[in-house]
Scaffold this motif. Structure first.
Motif, PDB file in Angstrom:
ATOM      1  N   LEU A  91       0.806  -1.216   0.000  1.00 25.06           N
ATOM      2  CA  LEU A  91       0.000   0.000   0.000  1.00 25.06           C
ATOM      3  C   LEU A  91       0.842   1.270   0.000  1.00 25.06           C
ATOM      4  O   LEU A  91       0.298   2.366   0.132  1.00 25.06           O
ATOM      5  CB  LEU A  91      -0.935   0.005   1.218  1.00 25.06           C
ATOM      6  CG  LEU A  91      -1.935  -1.154   1.301  1.00 25.06           C
ATOM      7  CD1 LEU A  91      -2.743  -1.076   2.588  1.00 25.06           C
ATOM      8  CD2 LEU A  91      -2.867  -1.152   0.095  1.00 25.06           C
ATOM      9  N   GLY A  92       2.151   1.129  -0.099  1.00 28.72           N
ATOM     10  CA  GLY A  92       3.007   2.310  -0.173  1.00 28.72           C
ATOM     11  C   GLY A  92       3.612   2.694   1.157  1.00 28.72           C
ATOM     12  O   GLY A  92       3.121   2.329   2.236  1.00 28.72           O
ATOM     13  N   GLN A  93       4.689   3.468   1.081  1.00 26.69           N
ATOM     14  CA  GLN A  93       5.441   3.851   2.276  1.00 26.69           C
ATOM     15  C   GLN A  93       4.652   4.800   3.173  1.00 26.69           C
ATOM     16  O   GLN A  93       4.707   4.711   4.399  1.00 26.69           O
ATOM     17  CB  GLN A  93       6.750   4.516   1.848  1.00 26.69           C
ATOM     18  CG  GLN A  93       7.613   3.636   0.960  1.00 26.69           C
ATOM     19  CD  GLN A  93       8.722   4.421   0.281  1.00 26.69           C
ATOM     20  OE1 GLN A  93       8.872   5.613   0.525  1.00 26.69           O
ATOM     21  NE2 GLN A  93       9.481   3.760  -0.571  1.00 26.69           N
ATOM     22  N   SER A  97       3.807   4.348   7.252  1.00 24.81           N
ATOM     23  CA  SER A  97       4.224   5.305   8.286  1.00 24.81           C
ATOM     24  C   SER A  97       3.027   5.851   9.044  1.00 24.81           C
ATOM     25  O   SER A  97       3.058   5.987  10.276  1.00 24.81           O
ATOM     26  CB  SER A  97       5.002   6.461   7.646  1.00 24.81           C
ATOM     27  OG  SER A  97       6.206   6.012   7.091  1.00 24.81           O
ATOM     28  N   LEU A  98       1.932   6.159   8.317  1.00 24.80           N
ATOM     29  CA  LEU A  98       0.738   6.716   8.942  1.00 24.80           C
ATOM     30  C   LEU A  98       0.117   5.717   9.912  1.00 24.80           C
ATOM     31  O   LEU A  98      -0.259   6.065  11.040  1.00 24.80           O
ATOM     32  CB  LEU A  98      -0.276   7.109   7.868  1.00 24.80           C
ATOM     33  CG  LEU A  98      -1.560   7.778   8.368  1.00 24.80           C
ATOM     34  CD1 LEU A  98      -1.249   9.170   8.910  1.00 24.80           C
ATOM     35  CD2 LEU A  98      -2.588   7.872   7.236  1.00 24.80           C
ATOM     36  N   PRO A 167       9.925   3.042   5.328  1.00 27.97           N
ATOM     37  CA  PRO A 167       9.741   2.169   6.480  1.00 27.97           C
ATOM     38  C   PRO A 167       9.576   0.699   6.130  1.00 27.97           C
ATOM     39  O   PRO A 167       9.370  -0.116   7.008  1.00 27.97           O
ATOM     40  CB  PRO A 167       8.462   2.718   7.117  1.00 27.97           C
ATOM     41  CG  PRO A 167       7.700   3.251   5.979  1.00 27.97           C
ATOM     42  CD  PRO A 167       8.712   3.780   5.003  1.00 27.97           C
ATOM     43  N   LEU A 168       9.658   0.369   4.833  1.00 25.66           N
ATOM     44  CA  LEU A 168       9.497  -1.019   4.418  1.00 25.66           C
ATOM     45  C   LEU A 168      10.864  -1.653   4.190  1.00 25.66           C
ATOM     46  O   LEU A 168      11.755  -1.036   3.613  1.00 25.66           O
ATOM     47  CB  LEU A 168       8.686  -1.101   3.112  1.00 25.66           C
ATOM     48  CG  LEU A 168       7.330  -0.385   3.102  1.00 25.66           C
ATOM     49  CD1 LEU A 168       6.724  -0.467   1.712  1.00 25.66           C
ATOM     50  CD2 LEU A 168       6.402  -0.990   4.121  1.00 25.66           C
ATOM     51  N   ASN A 172       8.993  -6.040   1.875  1.00 22.16           N
ATOM     52  CA  ASN A 172       7.725  -5.315   1.975  1.00 22.16           C
ATOM     53  C   ASN A 172       6.985  -5.643   3.271  1.00 22.16           C
ATOM     54  O   ASN A 172       5.783  -5.889   3.263  1.00 22.16           O
ATOM     55  CB  ASN A 172       6.827  -5.605   0.768  1.00 22.16           C
ATOM     56  CG  ASN A 172       7.228  -4.762  -0.422  1.00 22.16           C
ATOM     57  OD1 ASN A 172       8.221  -4.046  -0.384  1.00 22.16           O
ATOM     58  ND2 ASN A 172       6.457  -4.849  -1.481  1.00 22.16           N
ATOM     59  N   ARG A 173       7.701  -5.602   4.368  1.00 21.37           N
ATOM     60  CA  ARG A 173       7.080  -5.741   5.685  1.00 21.37           C
ATOM     61  C   ARG A 173       6.998  -4.371   6.327  1.00 21.37           C
ATOM     62  O   ARG A 173       7.936  -3.590   6.256  1.00 21.37           O
ATOM     63  CB  ARG A 173       7.882  -6.686   6.575  1.00 21.37           C
ATOM     64  CG  ARG A 173       7.872  -8.129   6.100  1.00 21.37           C
ATOM     65  CD  ARG A 173       8.798  -8.973   6.938  1.00 21.37           C
ATOM     66  NE  ARG A 173       8.884 -10.347   6.422  1.00 21.37           N
ATOM     67  CZ  ARG A 173       9.837 -11.200   6.769  1.00 21.37           C
ATOM     68  NH1 ARG A 173      10.772 -10.838   7.619  1.00 21.37           N
ATOM     69  NH2 ARG A 173       9.844 -12.409   6.265  1.00 21.37           N
ATOM     70  N   CYS A 174       5.876  -4.104   6.941  1.00 20.88           N
ATOM     71  CA  CYS A 174       5.645  -2.800   7.551  1.00 20.88           C
ATOM     72  C   CYS A 174       5.883  -2.883   9.057  1.00 20.88           C
ATOM     73  O   CYS A 174       5.144  -3.550   9.772  1.00 20.88           O
ATOM     74  CB  CYS A 174       4.216  -2.333   7.261  1.00 20.88           C
ATOM     75  SG  CYS A 174       3.809  -0.703   7.916  1.00 20.88           S
TER      76      CYS A 174
END
Length: 335
Positions: A91-93, A97-98, A167-168, A172-174
């Motif tokens: 879903l994007g960086q 972060s949000l 932050p990934l 692609n882990r958040c």
């Protein structure tokens, strides 16, 4: 206060292997927290606003808790989607972060507000005359604003210093990077101490003093004493069930890192992964428990909710020949 382990340059992406079964368990917890948290907070926010209009200081703290909970609850679908994709974030960086920002902000805003509510109740019961001048709505708004500013400013600072523009990790882990680094481990120990242990000590002292003072008071009836005991057990229960497991395991992970070092900590991180992530998910349930606890503990909010339910029943029964005149009279008296 943020996790700060999202951008480790020394990350070994195969250090911890995530399984779909773990993702399904986490997804179930977040779905329950999302549905119940959204429902309870929306149902209670109206009566809480009514309490503020009546110049009830507790209502301001409750509203601040509800706003923080709702901001986090609105990001829960992102985490549910993430776990449904087996820990794959696409879903994007920015959204990563949000979501992390609102999660950790809510966690510590809730802790510090619960701590201050406990202090406020303790002072009001222990020194009722001395603190009366300070228990005003203006000061309550200022305190809530300072808590929000303090917690969110620290998180913004962490985002900046940790350079979380990405932050990934490369899988692609958040906010799931293993193992941690020395700086992260030290930071985790600091936030466990300031963000959990210190408030827990303050709350424990407050709710040890409050029942003793109330028990000695002859002007408080049994119902009032029972309400104080309920509030005491409820707040300690939130800390024990929602906040303690996460912070204890976070402390254990950080201490283990200093004991075995970064290179040797992968096996331990793999062992701790499911308990730790489940404890993180359990902490999200505070958004469900907060409104329930304080609605039950506050006579004013509870009476407002009962009044609203009575009015809704009255509207549904208006014009019906089966309406009992005695019921109408009782509803009118409540209004």
């Amino acid at each position: 206060m943020m996790m700060m382990n999202a951008t480790s340059n020394t990350t070994n992406t195969s250090c911890v292997i995530m399984t779909q079964s773990a993702g399904n368990l986490l997804m179930s917890i977040y779905i329950i927290a999302f549905i119940l948290g959204l429902m309870f907070n929306l149902v209670t926010i109206g009566p809480i606003i009514q309490q503020i209009c009546r110049r009830n200081v507790l209502g301001i703290y409750l509203l601040s808790l509800s706003i923080s909970d709702l901001l986090y609850i609105l990001t829960m679908p992102l985490w549910i989607y993430y776990f449904s994709k087996n820990h794959f974030w696409d879903l994007g960086q920015g959204l990563c972060s949000l979501a992390g920002f609102f999660y950790y902000s809510n966690l510590y805003i809730s802790i510090f507000l619960l701590c201050w509510i406990s202090i406020d109740r303790c002072l009001a019961i222990t020194f009722p005359l001395r603190v009366q001048a300070f228990r005003r709505q203006r000061y309550a708004w200022i305190i809530c604003g300072l808590v929000y500013i303090f917690v969110m400013a620290l998180h913004c600072l962490v985002l900046y210093l940790d350079k979380l523009s990405d932050p990934l990790d490369n899988q692609n882990r958040c906010y799931e990077t293993f193992p941690m680094t020395e700086r992260i481990a030290m930071f985790n120990l600091i936030r466990v101490g300031i963000g959990f242990l210190l408030p827990l000590v303050v709350i424990s002292v407050c709710y040890w003093l409050i029942p003793n003072k109330v028990q000695q008071s002859r002007g408080v009836d049994e119902q009032g004493k029972r309400k104080v005991r309920l509030l005491s057990m409820g707040v300690i229960g939130i800390f024990s069930f929602c906040f303690a497991p996460y912070h204890i395991l976070l402390m254990v992970r950080s201490i283990a890192f200093f004991s075995v070092g970064e290179k040797e900590s992968c096996y331990f991180e793999q062992t701790m992964y499911i308990p730790f992530t489940c404890s993180l998910a359990l902490s999200s349930l505070n958004s469900v428990v907060d409104p329930v606890l304080y609605v039950l503990a506050s006579n004013g909010v509870r009476e407002d909710m009962r009044l609203i339910c009575c009015k809704n029943k009255q509207r549904q029964m208006t014009g019906s020949p089966l309406v009992d005149s005695k019921w109408k009279t009782r509803v009118t008296n409540l209004s």
